[in-house]
Scaffold this active site. Structure first.
Site, PDB file in Angstrom:
ATOM      1  N   ARG A 238       0.854  -1.186   0.000  1.00 38.53           N
ATOM      2  CA  ARG A 238       0.000   0.000   0.000  1.00 38.53           C
ATOM      3  C   ARG A 238       0.893   1.240   0.000  1.00 38.53           C
ATOM      4  O   ARG A 238       1.897   1.301   0.718  1.00 38.53           O
ATOM      5  CB  ARG A 238      -0.909   0.030   1.225  1.00 38.53           C
ATOM      6  N   GLU A 267      -3.373   7.456  -4.713  1.00 37.77           N
ATOM      7  CA  GLU A 267      -3.750   6.908  -6.028  1.00 37.77           C
ATOM      8  C   GLU A 267      -5.057   7.514  -6.515  1.00 37.77           C
ATOM      9  O   GLU A 267      -5.951   7.733  -5.697  1.00 37.77           O
ATOM     10  CB  GLU A 267      -3.908   5.379  -5.919  1.00 37.77           C
ATOM     11  N   HIS A 285      -0.870   0.090  -9.830  1.00 42.20           N
ATOM     12  CA  HIS A 285      -1.550  -0.822  -8.885  1.00 42.20           C
ATOM     13  C   HIS A 285      -2.138  -2.039  -9.620  1.00 42.20           C
ATOM     14  O   HIS A 285      -3.356  -2.240  -9.623  1.00 42.20           O
ATOM     15  CB  HIS A 285      -2.639  -0.066  -8.096  1.00 42.20           C
TER      16      HIS A 285
HETATM   17  C1  GLV Z   1      -4.827  -5.161  -3.967  1.00 38.67           C
HETATM   18  O1  GLV Z   1      -4.269  -4.150  -3.757  1.00 38.67           O
HETATM   19  C2  GLV Z   1      -5.288  -6.036  -2.929  1.00 38.67           C
HETATM   20  O2  GLV Z   1      -5.220  -5.679  -1.751  1.00 38.67           O
HETATM   21  O3  GLV Z   1      -5.759  -7.122  -3.268  1.00 38.67           O
END
Ligand code: GLV
Length: 319
Positions: A238, A267, A285
């Site tokens: 993250r 983001e 991401h």
């Molecule tokens: C993606 O970021 C997830 O947490 O699956």
């Protein structure tokens, strides 16, 4: 009351087809997040929500959805959901662990390799028309094989990354709040270390922790300055685990050598300082974004949702 679900963003047909025909389904087939007021409005009378990480489920949303029994995130991370508030209201929260572990670790590994061996820069250069002759000192990078990998957060994905490092004869260090059992340490040839010592010793540092208050800006100016000048930082967990402004300075001023990032603090905004640097590999991401895995995530979220609505235990509850 007939069972009714809000699917707040796009979900594959195959996953939606698992929902019994007599359930009511309100489906937003786009990948734009519903504005909060609309989310609250559309949640009225629904017993379950299937959502992606772009939906913020907080106290205000929950207060507007008194019939809600389940919030099923199509992601392993769940920092978009106020889990404590859900618990207080008896709302079950589920996520999608396991099905994305290997795919996410593959991508973290890809970022590590790309940043170390300057793959993206090489691609840009090869396309640019500037390649006129073989050059001895063109695009030198850093070796991966035999180096030291530091894994911060030794859960499923951190361990899957460590497993990949075995094939590269790397020394694997890890840090977590809880030490892994001896069998896991042996299998992965991984050595537990205090976080600062791990940062000092590693050639590659890869982050795999949850985003919780304790991990926000875990990588900041102080911890970046502990790292080797030749080190590469990978973040496919993250964004807010890293203080992006500090990282920009670190990459510009050479406190570390490079970074591979799939996630960002705000983001989809990316710190402009990162956009102008060549020693960072950026991705939007997509660590879990493979055909098979995205379908597996969607179907697991639907199975969780149906389980709760049928009065059964969820398959992968959070907490
Ligand atoms: C993606 O970021 C997830 O947490 O699956």
């Amino acid at each position: 009351m007939p069972k009714s679900i809000l699917i707040s963003n796009v979900l594959p047909d195959q996953a939606r087809a698992m929902i019994p025909k007599d359930y009511g389904v309100d489906y937003n087939d786009t990948d734009s997040p519903l504005p909060k007021a609309e989310l609250i409005r559309r949640l009225r009378g629904k017993q379950a929500l299937i959502c992606h990480i772009i939906s913020t489920i907080d106290e205000e949303v929950l207060a507007g959805a008194p019939d809600l029994k389940a919030v099923c995130n199509v992601a392993v991370g769940f920092n978009n959901i106020d889990v404590a508030a859900c618990r207080k209201r008896g709302v079950v929260v589920t996520n999608t662990p396991d099905v994305l572990t290997e795919t996410t670790a593959d991508f973290a590994w890809a970022l590590l390799m790309a940043a170390a061996r300057r793959v993206v820069e090489a691609d840009r250069f090869a396309r640019s028309g500037q390649w006129s002759r073989w050059q001895w000192d063109l695009l030198w990078g850093y070796d991966v094989y035999g180096k030291t990998l530091g894994v911060v957060g030794f859960g499923r994905i951190g361990r899957a990354l460590a497993r990949r490092a075995l094939g590269f004869s790397m020394r694997v260090l890890y840090h977590d709040t809880v030490r892994a059992d001896a069998a896991a340490e042996r299998e992965l040839k991984a050595t537990y270390m205090e976080r600062d010592a791990l940062l000092r010793e590693s050639d590659f540092v890869s982050l795999h922790t949850l985003l919780i208050p304790e991990t926000r800006h875990l990588i900041d100016e102080r911890t970046l300055r502990l790292m080797k000048k030749t080190a590469i930082l990978v973040n496919a967990a993250r964004g807010p685990i890293v203080d992006e402004a500090a990282l920009v300075r670190a990459l510009k001023e050479g406190w570390i050598a490079g970074a591979g990032l799939d996630v960002f603090e705000e983001e989809p905004k990316i710190h402009p300082g990162l956009l102008s640097l060549t020693n960072v590999t950026l991705a939007p991401h997509i660590a879990s974004a493979s055909l098979d895995t995205r379908l597996a995530m969607a179907t697991l979220a639907v199975r969780n949702c149906l389980a709760v609505l049928e009065g059964k235990p969820p398959i992968t509850p959070v907490g």
